[in-house]
Design an enzyme around this catalytic site. Structure first.
Site, mmCIF file in Angstrom:
data_model
loop_
_atom_site.group_PDB
_atom_site.id
_atom_site.type_symbol
_atom_site.label_atom_id
_atom_site.label_comp_id
_atom_site.label_asym_id
_atom_site.label_seq_id
_atom_site.Cartn_x
_atom_site.Cartn_y
_atom_site.Cartn_z
ATOM 1 N N GLU A 98 13.966 1.183 4.716
ATOM 2 C CA GLU A 98 15.158 0.561 4.863
ATOM 3 C C GLU A 98 15.266 -0.012 6.237
ATOM 4 O O GLU A 98 15.733 -1.146 6.550
ATOM 5 C CB GLU A 98 16.347 1.678 4.620
ATOM 6 C CG GLU A 98 17.758 1.373 5.316
ATOM 7 C CD GLU A 98 18.304 2.646 5.592
ATOM 8 O OE1 GLU A 98 18.479 2.944 6.729
ATOM 9 O OE2 GLU A 98 18.715 3.501 4.715
ATOM 10 N N ASP A 182 16.782 -0.583 -2.527
ATOM 11 C CA ASP A 182 17.618 -0.904 -1.330
ATOM 12 C C ASP A 182 16.955 -1.628 -0.283
ATOM 13 O O ASP A 182 17.189 -2.928 0.078
ATOM 14 C CB ASP A 182 18.764 -0.140 -0.685
ATOM 15 C CG ASP A 182 18.123 1.006 0.018
ATOM 16 O OD1 ASP A 182 16.969 1.324 -0.253
ATOM 17 O OD2 ASP A 182 18.926 1.388 0.878
#
Length: 443
Positions: A98, A182
């Site tokens: 991330e 993500d």
């Protein structure tokens, strides 16, 4: 963020990166039906991928970069010389995919191609077995000879770490090889946008291949919901007919960009639709949960593991919503979903750190400066500039008192950078950095 996830697969040793020509070779195969770069976007926007001569002319008419002191600080304090975003608050000095994805995005917004390439190379070498076109990046990397508590772990647990194991020396490598969708979405998105803005086909090719790998490995068709983004390839199917999802993993502008940039991949239309439902239908009291369950019979339900709490994951949902383009079809409804959050901030002067989303009851603690930076674009989008400005001031004041760590710094770069005019998203999900037109006046 995925705190507390178990390691689902053996750690993968970092490998040497392939030459950039391998990206082109794999990308050319994957993109063969796409032909020219201009086919990756609607005809009306094909001018954005003009030939190199036109791109050079346009670039000469716009600033090479815009002043962004916060990015300079992030780069000097949290980004290693070889391109690794380090969370120094953890004993294992971890790097998560991330963080790498966000650093790529910020480098693009800053027109900092040197940092972009360093972050991309480190990510490929250490998280993707040397080949992002083939392997989605592992979620977490760091010291493998100690645990989360900082205490030494058994020698056998570090056998897969990179380099020879020597007594007393830190052993570094992948801690959890399960990818996080993500991060993967943001990396693929940023590669597509870097290819468009920097007129660099190898980025476009790699982003396209990653997008296809995401569909194949990190989505599933859920009964009654359609094709949906799962948080990762492993560990989020609970039993036969229950899945665990995360609303903060699917920024709607990012999902829209994939749908329009890759029109031949019909799955993205369904993914945008399911993402919009995930974001808007899981906040019955106006607060997004960190995690949610989806049942084949019954639809969305509170997450049993986190007790439907809204905290450090969900804060990003308001951030993404606040940055939707003014003419994005999903903007009005999504902004309305979270109005109770705005009402709370207006009444108390800060966003709550934690909320029980089943009742809408906030916990006792105030959200930190990163939380204020994250909700400020949302408040601004509602037309509450007074509240937005107050949260910007609060965020900056708290940062002066105590330097923000990795996550708060990321939220501040996103939220404050957006409000300072360093970038915005258009209705097609494209990012528009200020350096492509004119730099904003420093605030």
């Amino acid at each position: 963020m995925r705190p507390g996830l178990a390691t689902f697969a053996p750690a993968l040793a970092p490998r040497l990166a392939p030459r950039l020509t391998r990206w082109l070779a794999v990308g050319a195969l994957a993109c063969a039906p796409l032909a020219p770069l201009t086919l990756l976007m609607p005809a009306a926007t094909a001018h954005a991928a003009a030939p190199a001569a036109n791109a050079s002319a346009a670039k000469s008419a716009s600033p090479a970069a815009c002043a962004w002191p916060a990015w300079n600080t992030f780069r000097s304090t949290l980004l290693s010389a070889d391109g690794r975003v380090i969370d120094a608050s953890t004993p294992r000095q971890v790097t998560v995919s991330e963080g790498q994805s966000y650093a790529l995005f910020f480098a693009l917004v800053a027109n900092d191609r040197a940092s972009f390439d360093k972050v991309l190379t480190w990510t490929e070498n250490n998280l993707a077995q040397g080949d992002l076109a083939t392997h989605l990046p592992a979620w977490i990397w760091g010291r493998r000879d100690i645990g989360e508590d900082g205490k030494p772990v058994a020698a056998s647990a570090t056998s897969g770490a990179s380099g020879a194991a020597h007594a007393g020396e830190p052993q570094w490598g992948v801690i959890d090889s399960n990818p996080a969708s993500d991060a993967d979405l943001w990396i693929a998105y940023t590669l597509l946008e870097a290819g468009r803005l920097w007129n660099e086909r190898r980025y476009t090719a790699l982003g396209t291949v990653m997008a296809r790998n995401i569909v194949r490995e990190e989505t599933a068709v859920l009964p009654g919901l359609g094709r949906t983004v799962l948080p990762g390839p492993v560990g989020f199917t609970i039993g036969k007919d229950v899945w665990r999802l995360n609303p903060s993993y699917v920024p709607l502008q990012v999902m829209r960009r994939f749908m329009l940039a890759l029109p031949e991949a019909g799955e993205w239309k369904a993914l945008l639709a399911s993402s919009a439902r995930l974001v808007n239908e899981t906040a019955p009291k106006g607060y997004s949960p960190d995690w949610v369950e989806y049942h084949a019979k019954g639809g969305f339900a509170p997450d049993a593991q986190t007790h439907a709490e809204s905290a450090y994951n969900a804060i990003r949902v308001y951030l993404w919503a606040g940055m939707l383009a003014g003419d994005d079809p999903l903007r009005t409804g999504t902004l309305a979903t979270f109005k109770p959050l705005a009402d709370f901030v207006g009444a108390h002067g800060f966003p709550p750190e934690r909320v029980d989303t089943t009742t809408g009851t906030p916990g006792p603690n105030e959200g930190n400066g990163g939380f204020s930076a994250a909700v400020a674009p949302y408040l601004s989008a509602l037309g509450r500039s007074d509240l937005a400005n107050a949260q910007v001031d609060r965020s900056r004041a708290l940062a002066q008192k105590s330097p923000p760590g990795y996550y708060s710094s990321v939220l501040m770069l996103f939220g404050l950078g957006y409000l300072d005019g360093l970038y915005h998203f258009d209705a097609q999900g494209r990012v528009a950095p200020a350096w492509t037109s004119a730099c904003p006046t420093p605030r």
